[in-house]
Design a protein around this motif. Structure first.
Motif, PDB file in Angstrom:
ATOM      1  N   PRO A  14       0.812  -1.225   0.000  1.00 49.42           N
ATOM      2  CA  PRO A  14       0.000   0.000   0.000  1.00 49.42           C
ATOM      3  C   PRO A  14       0.841   1.269   0.000  1.00 49.42           C
ATOM      4  O   PRO A  14       0.431   2.288  -0.554  1.00 49.42           O
ATOM      5  CB  PRO A  14      -0.826  -0.121   1.284  1.00 49.42           C
ATOM      6  CG  PRO A  14      -0.035  -1.021   2.171  1.00 49.42           C
ATOM      7  CD  PRO A  14       0.650  -1.991   1.265  1.00 49.42           C
ATOM      8  N   PHE A  15       2.014   1.220   0.619  1.00 52.51           N
ATOM      9  CA  PHE A  15       2.851   2.415   0.681  1.00 52.51           C
ATOM     10  C   PHE A  15       3.465   2.712  -0.686  1.00 52.51           C
ATOM     11  O   PHE A  15       3.537   3.868  -1.108  1.00 52.51           O
ATOM     12  CB  PHE A  15       3.938   2.241   1.741  1.00 52.51           C
ATOM     13  CG  PHE A  15       3.383   1.989   3.111  1.00 52.51           C
ATOM     14  CD1 PHE A  15       2.704   2.990   3.792  1.00 52.51           C
ATOM     15  CD2 PHE A  15       3.510   0.753   3.714  1.00 52.51           C
ATOM     16  CE1 PHE A  15       2.178   2.771   5.059  1.00 52.51           C
ATOM     17  CE2 PHE A  15       2.982   0.514   4.978  1.00 52.51           C
ATOM     18  CZ  PHE A  15       2.317   1.518   5.650  1.00 52.51           C
ATOM     19  N   ALA A  16       3.905   1.673  -1.388  1.00 54.58           N
ATOM     20  CA  ALA A  16       4.437   1.882  -2.738  1.00 54.58           C
ATOM     21  C   ALA A  16       3.354   2.436  -3.654  1.00 54.58           C
ATOM     22  O   ALA A  16       3.622   3.313  -4.485  1.00 54.58           O
ATOM     23  CB  ALA A  16       4.997   0.574  -3.294  1.00 54.58           C
ATOM     24  N   GLY A  87      -3.547  -1.454  -8.485  1.00 55.66           N
ATOM     25  CA  GLY A  87      -3.326  -0.705  -7.257  1.00 55.66           C
ATOM     26  C   GLY A  87      -4.601  -0.075  -6.743  1.00 55.66           C
ATOM     27  O   GLY A  87      -4.911  -0.153  -5.545  1.00 55.66           O
ATOM     28  N   ALA A  88      -5.366   0.545  -7.633  1.00 49.45           N
ATOM     29  CA  ALA A  88      -6.628   1.157  -7.214  1.00 49.45           C
ATOM     30  C   ALA A  88      -7.613   0.102  -6.726  1.00 49.45           C
ATOM     31  O   ALA A  88      -8.350   0.324  -5.751  1.00 49.45           O
ATOM     32  CB  ALA A  88      -7.231   1.957  -8.364  1.00 49.45           C
ATOM     33  N   GLU A  89      -7.620  -1.058  -7.388  1.00 48.01           N
ATOM     34  CA  GLU A  89      -8.546  -2.127  -6.992  1.00 48.01           C
ATOM     35  C   GLU A  89      -8.302  -2.575  -5.557  1.00 48.01           C
ATOM     36  O   GLU A  89      -9.239  -2.728  -4.769  1.00 48.01           O
ATOM     37  CB  GLU A  89      -8.408  -3.310  -7.955  1.00 48.01           C
ATOM     38  CG  GLU A  89      -9.324  -4.480  -7.651  1.00 48.01           C
ATOM     39  CD  GLU A  89     -10.785  -4.198  -7.941  1.00 48.01           C
ATOM     40  OE1 GLU A  89     -11.638  -4.952  -7.440  1.00 48.01           O
ATOM     41  OE2 GLU A  89     -11.092  -3.212  -8.664  1.00 48.01           O
ATOM     42  N   LEU A  90      -7.042  -2.783  -5.196  1.00 44.94           N
ATOM     43  CA  LEU A  90      -6.719  -3.261  -3.851  1.00 44.94           C
ATOM     44  C   LEU A  90      -6.671  -2.122  -2.843  1.00 44.94           C
ATOM     45  O   LEU A  90      -7.313  -2.196  -1.780  1.00 44.94           O
ATOM     46  CB  LEU A  90      -5.365  -3.989  -3.877  1.00 44.94           C
ATOM     47  CG  LEU A  90      -4.792  -4.413  -2.516  1.00 44.94           C
ATOM     48  CD1 LEU A  90      -5.743  -5.365  -1.782  1.00 44.94           C
ATOM     49  CD2 LEU A  90      -3.417  -5.063  -2.697  1.00 44.94           C
ATOM     50  N   GLN A 206      -7.140   0.761   5.535  1.00 39.37           N
ATOM     51  CA  GLN A 206      -8.341  -0.063   5.639  1.00 39.37           C
ATOM     52  C   GLN A 206      -8.725  -0.762   4.330  1.00 39.37           C
ATOM     53  O   GLN A 206      -9.074  -1.951   4.354  1.00 39.37           O
ATOM     54  CB  GLN A 206      -9.514   0.765   6.184  1.00 39.37           C
ATOM     55  CG  GLN A 206      -9.344   1.157   7.654  1.00 39.37           C
ATOM     56  CD  GLN A 206      -9.004  -0.022   8.559  1.00 39.37           C
ATOM     57  OE1 GLN A 206      -9.755  -0.983   8.627  1.00 39.37           O
ATOM     58  NE2 GLN A 206      -7.877   0.042   9.233  1.00 39.37           N
ATOM     59  N   PRO A 207      -8.683  -0.124   3.162  1.00 36.39           N
ATOM     60  CA  PRO A 207      -9.000  -0.878   1.936  1.00 36.39           C
ATOM     61  C   PRO A 207      -8.047  -2.048   1.722  1.00 36.39           C
ATOM     62  O   PRO A 207      -8.481  -3.157   1.368  1.00 36.39           O
ATOM     63  CB  PRO A 207      -8.859   0.175   0.832  1.00 36.39           C
ATOM     64  CG  PRO A 207      -9.076   1.473   1.526  1.00 36.39           C
ATOM     65  CD  PRO A 207      -8.477   1.311   2.881  1.00 36.39           C
ATOM     66  N   TYR A 208      -6.767  -1.807   1.928  1.00 34.57           N
ATOM     67  CA  TYR A 208      -5.757  -2.870   1.795  1.00 34.57           C
ATOM     68  C   TYR A 208      -6.053  -4.021   2.744  1.00 34.57           C
ATOM     69  O   TYR A 208      -5.987  -5.193   2.362  1.00 34.57           O
ATOM     70  CB  TYR A 208      -4.382  -2.274   2.058  1.00 34.57           C
ATOM     71  CG  TYR A 208      -3.289  -3.277   2.368  1.00 34.57           C
ATOM     72  CD1 TYR A 208      -2.695  -4.031   1.368  1.00 34.57           C
ATOM     73  CD2 TYR A 208      -2.837  -3.448   3.679  1.00 34.57           C
ATOM     74  CE1 TYR A 208      -1.682  -4.936   1.657  1.00 34.57           C
ATOM     75  CE2 TYR A 208      -1.831  -4.341   3.984  1.00 34.57           C
ATOM     76  CZ  TYR A 208      -1.252  -5.084   2.967  1.00 34.57           C
ATOM     77  OH  TYR A 208      -0.256  -5.983   3.265  1.00 34.57           O
ATOM     78  N   LEU A 209      -6.397  -3.714   3.973  1.00 33.63           N
ATOM     79  CA  LEU A 209      -6.679  -4.761   4.958  1.00 33.63           C
ATOM     80  C   LEU A 209      -7.907  -5.574   4.563  1.00 33.63           C
ATOM     81  O   LEU A 209      -7.979  -6.768   4.821  1.00 33.63           O
ATOM     82  CB  LEU A 209      -6.881  -4.145   6.340  1.00 33.63           C
ATOM     83  CG  LEU A 209      -5.652  -3.483   6.958  1.00 33.63           C
ATOM     84  CD1 LEU A 209      -6.017  -2.771   8.258  1.00 33.63           C
ATOM     85  CD2 LEU A 209      -4.545  -4.489   7.207  1.00 33.63           C
ATOM     86  N   ILE A 225      -1.553  -5.327  12.189  1.00 33.22           N
ATOM     87  CA  ILE A 225      -2.274  -4.091  11.882  1.00 33.22           C
ATOM     88  C   ILE A 225      -3.735  -4.311  12.241  1.00 33.22           C
ATOM     89  O   ILE A 225      -4.423  -5.103  11.594  1.00 33.22           O
ATOM     90  CB  ILE A 225      -2.164  -3.723  10.403  1.00 33.22           C
ATOM     91  CG1 ILE A 225      -0.691  -3.698   9.949  1.00 33.22           C
ATOM     92  CG2 ILE A 225      -2.807  -2.371  10.132  1.00 33.22           C
ATOM     93  CD1 ILE A 225      -0.510  -3.485   8.483  1.00 33.22           C
ATOM     94  N   PRO A 226      -4.242  -3.671  13.288  1.00 33.69           N
ATOM     95  CA  PRO A 226      -5.623  -3.911  13.687  1.00 33.69           C
ATOM     96  C   PRO A 226      -6.593  -3.475  12.632  1.00 33.69           C
ATOM     97  O   PRO A 226      -6.439  -2.449  11.973  1.00 33.69           O
ATOM     98  CB  PRO A 226      -5.777  -3.062  14.957  1.00 33.69           C
ATOM     99  CG  PRO A 226      -4.702  -2.033  14.879  1.00 33.69           C
ATOM    100  CD  PRO A 226      -3.561  -2.666  14.144  1.00 33.69           C
TER     101      PRO A 226
END
Length: 235
Positions: A14-16, A87-90, A206-209, A225-226
């Protein structure tokens, strides 16, 4: 002014992805040339005795990057579109581009055709392309993404972002990052993460999680990561 950069990414990070959004803004404003390159967090964080990502029939990041390698042969803009879509999807919608069915749908939507997935995985050269990019970072002492390579050979990790700046602020950050190239003996600047910073990071992720189907690992350590962004915890 630096006019070109190689950007190594893993589509699962997510950071990249946030950094790539910023870099596209910089590219549009300054006309710099961005070459998208690969790096595998699955491989660099692989536990001893586990299969390499290329030894599995389907491997989340590695397989998506092999598709990207096929598209890059056609045109860097094709890889640019592919990375932007997955990237946008995830990372924005919490979807699962690492599911082959979703990947086929995204390929179709971009006009590349769902069959590009099978073509990429049937071509051993796409594996070699991803591995070569990955080894470039490792050989430079790199360990994660985003990793940037500049025309003079210098390599930087970062910037690590959760809220990519736009407009003039994006350009100022680019000037800050590339300003480090003047100081080759400067190795690290880092912002400490207190509770407030961790909460902001958790909210942004949150989207990534929601979309991930794996455990996040950083250099051999599982990152907890909660799911509830209002809770504290380590990042």
């Amino acid at each position: 002014m630096t006019e070109a950069v190689d950007f190594h990414f893993d589509p699962m990070c997510p950071f990249a992805y946030a950094t790539s959004v910023w870099l596209r803004e910089v590219r549009d404003r300054l006309g710099i040339e961005v070459a998208w390159r690969f790096f595998s967090l699955e491989e660099v964080n692989r536990a001893e005795g586990k299969k390499h990502p290329w030894e599995r029939p389907w491997s989340y990041g590695w397989s998506l990057m092999r598709i990207g390698a096929l598209l890059r042969r056609r045109d860097m803009a094709a890889l640019d579109a592919w990375y932007g879509a997955i990237g946008a999807e995830l990372h924005e919608r919490g979807g699962r581009p690492h599911d082959p069915d979703v990947a086929r749908r995204l390929l179709d939507g971009l006009g590349f055709g769902a069959s590009a997935l099978d073509e990429a995985l049937a071509d051993a050269g796409t594996h070699e392309d991803v591995l070569a990019d990955h080894r470039r970072v490792v050989d430079a002492g790199g360990f994660g993404v985003p990793t940037l390579f500049f025309p003079d050979g210098q390599c930087l990790f970062g910037p690590v972002l959760i809220d990519p700046p736009a407009g003039d602020r994006a350009v100022r950050l680019w000037e800050t990052v590339t300003g480090m190239l003047e100081f080759p003996d400067l190795f690290e600047i880092q912002r400490p993460k207190g509770d407030a910073e961790r909460r902001r990071i958790h909210r942004a992720l949150q989207p990534y999680l929601s979309g991930r189907d794996w455990v996040s690992i950083d250099r051999g350590r599982v990152i907890e990561i909660p799911e509830d962004s209002t809770k504290g915890g380590s990042a």
